[in-house]
Enzyme design. Structure first.
Site, PDB file in Angstrom:
ATOM      1  N   ASP A  68       0.854  -1.354  -0.293  1.00  0.00           N
ATOM      2  CA  ASP A  68       0.159  -0.156   0.190  1.00  0.00           C
ATOM      3  C   ASP A  68       0.807   1.299  -0.193  1.00  0.00           C
ATOM      4  OD1 ASP A  68       1.304  -0.260   2.852  1.00  0.00           O
ATOM      5  OD2 ASP A  68      -0.943  -0.718   3.316  1.00  0.00           O
ATOM      6  N   ASN A 137      -7.109  -2.053  14.602  1.00  0.00           N
ATOM      7  CA  ASN A 137      -8.999  -2.847  14.002  1.00  0.00           C
ATOM      8  C   ASN A 137      -9.427  -4.077  13.047  1.00  0.00           C
ATOM      9  OD1 ASN A 137      -7.872  -1.898  11.956  1.00  0.00           O
ATOM     10  ND2 ASN A 137      -9.422   0.672  11.468  1.00  0.00           N
ATOM     11  N   HIS A 139      -7.081  -4.438  10.350  1.00  0.00           N
ATOM     12  CA  HIS A 139      -6.961  -4.231   8.653  1.00  0.00           C
ATOM     13  C   HIS A 139      -5.696  -5.546   8.400  1.00  0.00           C
ATOM     14  CE1 HIS A 139      -4.505  -0.204   9.730  1.00  0.00           C
ATOM     15  NE2 HIS A 139      -3.987  -1.192   8.979  1.00  0.00           N
ATOM     16  N   GLU A 144      -9.148  -1.070   5.200  1.00  0.00           N
ATOM     17  CA  GLU A 144      -9.944  -0.882   6.087  1.00  0.00           C
ATOM     18  C   GLU A 144     -11.603  -2.073   6.228  1.00  0.00           C
ATOM     19  OE1 GLU A 144      -8.638   0.440   8.000  1.00  0.00           O
ATOM     20  OE2 GLU A 144      -8.110   2.652   8.172  1.00  0.00           O
TER      21      GLU A 144
HETATM   22  C1  GLP Z   1      -0.266   0.425   8.252  1.00  0.00           C
HETATM   23  C2  GLP Z   1      -0.073  -0.884   7.180  1.00  0.00           C
HETATM   24  C3  GLP Z   1      -0.140  -1.558   7.607  1.00  0.00           C
HETATM   25  C4  GLP Z   1       0.176  -2.595   8.882  1.00  0.00           C
HETATM   26  C5  GLP Z   1      -0.362  -1.807  10.351  1.00  0.00           C
HETATM   27  C6  GLP Z   1       0.358  -1.772  11.645  1.00  0.00           C
HETATM   28  O1  GLP Z   1      -1.860   0.844   8.292  1.00  0.00           O
HETATM   29  N1  GLP Z   1      -0.874  -0.342   6.337  1.00  0.00           N
HETATM   30  O2  GLP Z   1       0.504  -3.042   6.433  1.00  0.00           O
HETATM   31  O3  GLP Z   1       0.410  -3.807   9.157  1.00  0.00           O
HETATM   32  O4  GLP Z   1      -0.138  -0.829   9.348  1.00  0.00           O
HETATM   33  O5  GLP Z   1       1.413  -1.182  11.141  1.00  0.00           O
HETATM   34  P1  GLP Z   1       1.970  -1.702  13.042  1.00  0.00           P
HETATM   35  O6  GLP Z   1       3.221  -2.636  12.457  1.00  0.00           O
HETATM   36  O7  GLP Z   1       2.701  -0.633  13.071  1.00  0.00           O
HETATM   37  O8  GLP Z   1       1.367  -1.367  14.151  1.00  0.00           O
END
Ligand code: GLP
Length: 263
Positions: A68, A137, A139, A144
């Site tokens: 993404d 959440n 995702h 989302e």
């Molecule tokens: C963002 C990214 C996800 C990732 C999420 C959790 O939303 N798009 O790919 O899994 O953050 O991030 P973290 O690993 O920093 O908690």
């Protein structure tokens, strides 16, 4: 789903890296990696970098596709996912930057950029192993809650919660982009194998929901229950709300981690 519960985040990284290294061995040097951003995969990238530095893993011919990207951040912005991938993946893993792809969140035609991204993934033969984190959440990527379970790469609006979670990387909440391009849940399911990593108590609800909850667009990561080769690697804290934790430990102890077949 195979659930592996580790003592700490460092072990999470090593177990995930071992799974990925096995796929590379299986698929050969032109393996196609799916790479994630965020804090969660950092220990995995560190463990992969150790293997590369030790000469036990060669990713110089690999291709990689990021999950993404924020819309509107210039590629060179320190918080763009393009920058993240350059900094934490391309450099440490010695990937060829010309073989690493990130959705173009600055394209004048975002819809076309998403179509082009899907075409590029297809032309590469699809992703062999997709690395994933999970949002609080539930995702995955930036899919989302309410995302179509068969969605493809597209423009999405970020929830306030995700923007608040990611605010730590920006000076203010207003500075966090409101939109993104993300591979869809259908795109992620097309990967031949997936390895999701999560550490810390703040991920415990999301992990329990996606592993043991119903498959629901309310918790998009739950769609991985449909994947034949999904490995969930978590530390004790992230596993703390799994009702079947003892069973997963029993399975792991009974058989040493069997490499995921990607054939
Ligand atoms: C963002 C990214 C996800 C990732 C999420 C959790 O939303 N798009 O790919 O899994 O953050 O991030 P973290 O690993 O920093 O908690």
């Amino acid at each position: 789903m195979e659930v592996v519960i580790c003592d700490d985040d460092r072990e999470v990284g090593h177990v995930a890296a071992a799974q990925i290294a096995h796929v590379v061995e299986d698929r050969g040097p032109s393996v196609v990696l799916g790479v994630a951003t965020g804090s969660s995969p950092m220990s995995t990238y560190a463990a992969l970098a150790e293997l590369v530095d030790a000469g036990r893993l060669d990713l110089s011919h690999a291709q990689a596709f990021a999950l993404d990207e924020y819309v509107g951040l210039p590629k060179g912005h320190p918080q763009s996912y393009h920058s993240f991938i350059q900094r934490h993946v391309v450099g440490p893993l010695h990937l060829n930057p010309h073989r690493v792809h990130v959705p173009d969140g600055t394209a004048s035609d975002l819809e076309q950029a998403c179509i082009d991204y899907e075409l590029a993934m297809a032309a590469a033969g699809g992703v062999d192993v997709q690395i994933l984190g999970v949002g609080s959440n539930g995702h995955i990527g930036f899919n989302e809650p309410s995302s179509s379970l068969s969605s493809r790469t597209r423009l999405k609006t970020l929830t306030r919660r995700t923007r608040e979670d990611n605010q730590r990387f920006f000076p203010t909440l207003d500075a966090v982009p409101t939109h993104c391009l993300t591979q869809g849940l259908g795109t992620i399911l097309d990967a031949r194998s997936v390895v999701l990593v999560a550490s810390g108590e703040h991920k415990a609800d999301a992990v329990a929901a996606i592993v043991e909850g119903p498959v629901t667009a309310r918790r998009p990561g739950s769609v991985l229950q449909f994947h034949r080769f999904a490995t969930i690697v978590v530390d004790e804290a992230a596993a703390s709300k799994l009702e079947l934790a003892d069973y997963y430990r029993q399975v792991s102890e009974a058989k040493p981690l069997v490499p995921t077949s990607t054939s």
